[in-house]
Design an enzyme around this catalytic site. Structure first.
Site, PDB file in Angstrom:
ATOM      1  N   MET A   1     -10.237  -0.533   4.569  1.00  0.00           N
ATOM      2  CA  MET A   1      -9.893   0.744   5.208  1.00  0.00           C
ATOM      3  C   MET A   1      -9.074   1.651   4.300  1.00  0.00           C
ATOM      4  SD  MET A   1      -9.106   0.247   9.149  1.00  0.00           S
ATOM      5  CE  MET A   1     -10.008  -0.861  10.168  1.00  0.00           C
TER       6      MET A   1
ATOM      7  N   GLY B   1     -12.427   2.995   2.299  1.00  0.00           N
ATOM      8  CA  GLY B   1     -12.393   3.620   3.624  1.00  0.00           C
ATOM      9  C   GLY B   1     -12.494   5.138   3.619  1.00  0.00           C
TER      10      GLY B   1
ATOM     11  N   GLY C   1      -2.620  -5.695  13.199  1.00  0.00           N
ATOM     12  CA  GLY C   1      -1.643  -4.620  13.409  1.00  0.00           C
ATOM     13  C   GLY C   1      -2.317  -3.396  13.995  1.00  0.00           C
ATOM     14  N   GLY C   2      -1.670  -2.253  13.825  1.00  0.00           N
ATOM     15  CA  GLY C   2      -2.152  -1.014  14.428  1.00  0.00           C
ATOM     16  C   GLY C   2      -3.568  -0.662  14.023  1.00  0.00           C
TER      17      GLY C   2
ATOM     18  N   LYS D   1       1.608   7.169  15.098  1.00  0.00           N
ATOM     19  CA  LYS D   1       0.500   7.090  16.064  1.00  0.00           C
ATOM     20  C   LYS D   1       0.936   6.525  17.425  1.00  0.00           C
ATOM     21  CE  LYS D   1      -3.104   6.785  12.565  1.00  0.00           C
ATOM     22  NZ  LYS D   1      -4.343   6.129  12.124  1.00  0.00           N
TER      23      LYS D   1
ATOM     24  N   ASP E   1     -10.220   6.768  15.236  1.00  0.00           N
ATOM     25  CA  ASP E   1     -10.309   5.853  14.087  1.00  0.00           C
ATOM     26  C   ASP E   1     -11.473   4.867  14.231  1.00  0.00           C
ATOM     27  OD1 ASP E   1      -8.150   6.865  12.628  1.00  0.00           O
ATOM     28  OD2 ASP E   1      -6.712   5.648  13.752  1.00  0.00           O
TER      29      ASP E   1
ATOM     30  N   SER F   1      -2.062  14.148   1.956  1.00  0.00           N
ATOM     31  CA  SER F   1      -3.160  13.951   2.922  1.00  0.00           C
ATOM     32  C   SER F   1      -4.388  14.760   2.519  1.00  0.00           C
ATOM     33  CB  SER F   1      -2.702  14.391   4.315  1.00  0.00           C
ATOM     34  OG  SER F   1      -3.817  14.451   5.180  1.00  0.00           O
TER      35      SER F   1
HETATM   36  P1  ATR Z   1      -0.637  -1.231  10.579  1.00  0.00           P
HETATM   37  O1  ATR Z   1      -0.188  -0.489  11.784  1.00  0.00           O
HETATM   38  O2  ATR Z   1      -0.834  -0.376   9.356  1.00  0.00           O
HETATM   39  O3  ATR Z   1      -1.806  -2.118  10.823  1.00  0.00           O
HETATM   40  P2  ATR Z   1       1.252  -3.372  10.872  1.00  0.00           P
HETATM   41  O4  ATR Z   1       1.206  -3.233  12.338  1.00  0.00           O
HETATM   42  O5  ATR Z   1       2.557  -3.580  10.195  1.00  0.00           O
HETATM   43  O6  ATR Z   1       0.628  -2.104  10.160  1.00  0.00           O
HETATM   44  O7  ATR Z   1       0.238  -4.519  10.465  1.00  0.00           O
HETATM   45  C1  ATR Z   1       0.025  -4.862   9.145  1.00  0.00           C
HETATM   46  C2  ATR Z   1      -1.065  -5.942   9.099  1.00  0.00           C
HETATM   47  O8  ATR Z   1      -1.314  -6.303   7.742  1.00  0.00           O
HETATM   48  C3  ATR Z   1      -0.690  -7.208   9.825  1.00  0.00           C
HETATM   49  O9  ATR Z   1      -1.856  -7.796  10.340  1.00  0.00           O
HETATM   50  C4  ATR Z   1      -0.096  -8.057   8.682  1.00  0.00           C
HETATM   51  O10 ATR Z   1      -0.129  -9.439   8.916  1.00  0.00           O
HETATM   52  P3  ATR Z   1       1.072 -10.140   9.777  1.00  0.00           P
HETATM   53  O11 ATR Z   1       0.879  -9.702  11.199  1.00  0.00           O
HETATM   54  O12 ATR Z   1       0.868 -11.600   9.590  1.00  0.00           O
HETATM   55  O13 ATR Z   1       2.348  -9.626   9.176  1.00  0.00           O
HETATM   56  C5  ATR Z   1      -1.037  -7.693   7.580  1.00  0.00           C
HETATM   57  N1  ATR Z   1      -0.504  -7.905   6.216  1.00  0.00           N
HETATM   58  C6  ATR Z   1       0.359  -7.118   5.550  1.00  0.00           C
HETATM   59  N2  ATR Z   1       0.584  -7.597   4.306  1.00  0.00           N
HETATM   60  C7  ATR Z   1      -0.162  -8.723   4.189  1.00  0.00           C
HETATM   61  C8  ATR Z   1      -0.383  -9.670   3.144  1.00  0.00           C
HETATM   62  N3  ATR Z   1       0.216  -9.561   1.951  1.00  0.00           N
HETATM   63  N4  ATR Z   1      -1.226 -10.692   3.382  1.00  0.00           N
HETATM   64  C9  ATR Z   1      -1.853 -10.834   4.578  1.00  0.00           C
HETATM   65  N5  ATR Z   1      -1.694  -9.962   5.602  1.00  0.00           N
HETATM   66  C10 ATR Z   1      -0.868  -8.920   5.417  1.00  0.00           C
END
Ligand code: ATR
Length: 275
Positions: free
Chosen positions: A218, A240, A129-130, A66, A102, A15
């Site tokens: 990011m 990011g 996602g998050g 988180k 964030d 980190s």
């Molecule tokens: P985080 O909390 O880091 O955002 P997450 O909640 O697992 O992690 O979300 C990951 C995001 O990246 C999601 O929007 C995921 O898409 P899906 O909801 O369809 O799974 C997206 N993501 C991860 N790998 C991907 C890829 N190879 N192509 C497109 N979207 C991807």
């Protein structure tokens, strides 16, 4: 004795937060220490509790904790409530306060460091996602003309839209799959997916950027497939790193009541030996 702060996560050894906060403290002459503390799935809450009991004043929380920090915080800011996640804990007179910096970190990096206005702009937010939860509200609060949330799993983008509808303030807010983006052009495209971490990117249409458009990933510290895609199509691009420093500055402000300068710290982290 110096006031104690830490970042907790897994992994957390690499980190940059300890270096960032040490620079902020030096710059603003605040007497504090800041270390990285690893935690496991089993002992996250206990590790936070121990740090607080040992006189800790605050913590940053990074992946994957988180959401657990959100549940642990008894009192929370409205931006933490919106994000359903906490990246900043402040221990105040035995109470645990949770915030999420964030979103404001991203907004400040875009508007102040990259001189990219958001008002009246067409923004594409990739991912549901998050990371997207954390930034969706603050992006909408800047008054864009349109915000499209695209996700591989479209249902999740739809749910995110509904959750943040009340932040829209007249902006056109919609959800889409990547293939639905074909006729649209964006001034700003923010990659909040985790795809870059595994060297992948969503399946984007060729013509995505408006003239002079900006691609923002990011993830920091590397040329991701998304940034490469953007550069070869004439868009401006940014990783990011600035967001990382800006969210740290907002945490620092919450804890210390002093706003550090971010530019010198971003420049320091961009020095080749620091990467
Ligand atoms: P985080 O909390 O880091 O955002 P997450 O909640 O697992 O992690 O979300 C990951 C995001 O990246 C999601 O929007 C995921 O898409 P899906 O909801 O369809 O799974 C997206 N993501 C991860 N790998 C991907 C890829 N190879 N192509 C497109 N979207 C991807």
């Amino acid at each position: 004795m110096a006031d104690k702060y830490a970042v907790i996560g897994n992994p957390v050894a690499h980190s940059k937060s300890p270096l960032i906060h040490a620079e902020f403290a030096r710059q603003t002459r605040q007497d504090l220490s800041y270390i990285a503390i690893p935690a496991s799935e089993e002992d996250f809450e206990l590790t936070v509790e121990r740090f607080e009991s040992a006189g800790g004043r605050g913590m940053n929380v990074t992946l994957p904790f988180k959401h657990r920090a959100f549940r642990l915080a008894r009192e929370r800011s409205s931006r933490a409530e919106d994000a359903l996640a906490v990246n900043t804990l402040a221990f105040i007179d035995g109470a645990v306060f949770g915030d999420n910096t964030d979103g404001v970190g991203l907004v400040r990096d875009l508007t102040e460091n990259l001189a990219q206005p958001l008002r009246g702009q067409r923004i594409l937010l990739m991912g549901a996602g998050g990371a997207s939860f954390g930034v969706c509200g603050p992006l909408l609060d800047e008054g864009p003309d349109a915000l499209v949330i695209a996700n591989r799993t479209v249902d999740k983008a739809v749910a995110l839209c509904e959750r943040f509808r009340r932040h829209a303030h007249g902006a056109r807010l919609s959800a889409a799959g990547y293939q639905d983006l074909v006729p649209m052009r964006f001034d700003i495209v923010v990659n909040a997916t985790s795809a870059s971490l595994s060297g992948e990117m969503p399946a984007l249409p060729e013509a995505l950027f408006a003239p002079g458009g900006l691609a923002y990933d990011m993830v920091y510290g590397k040329l991701t497939p998304f940034l490469e895609f953007a550069q070869t199509r004439g868009a401006q691009s940014s990783d990011g790193l600035g967001m990382l420093v800006e969210q740290a500055a907002e945490s620092f402000f919450l804890w210390r009541g002093v706003r550090p300068q971010t530019r010198p710290v971003i420049d320091l982290l961009r020095e080749p030996t620091r990467r």
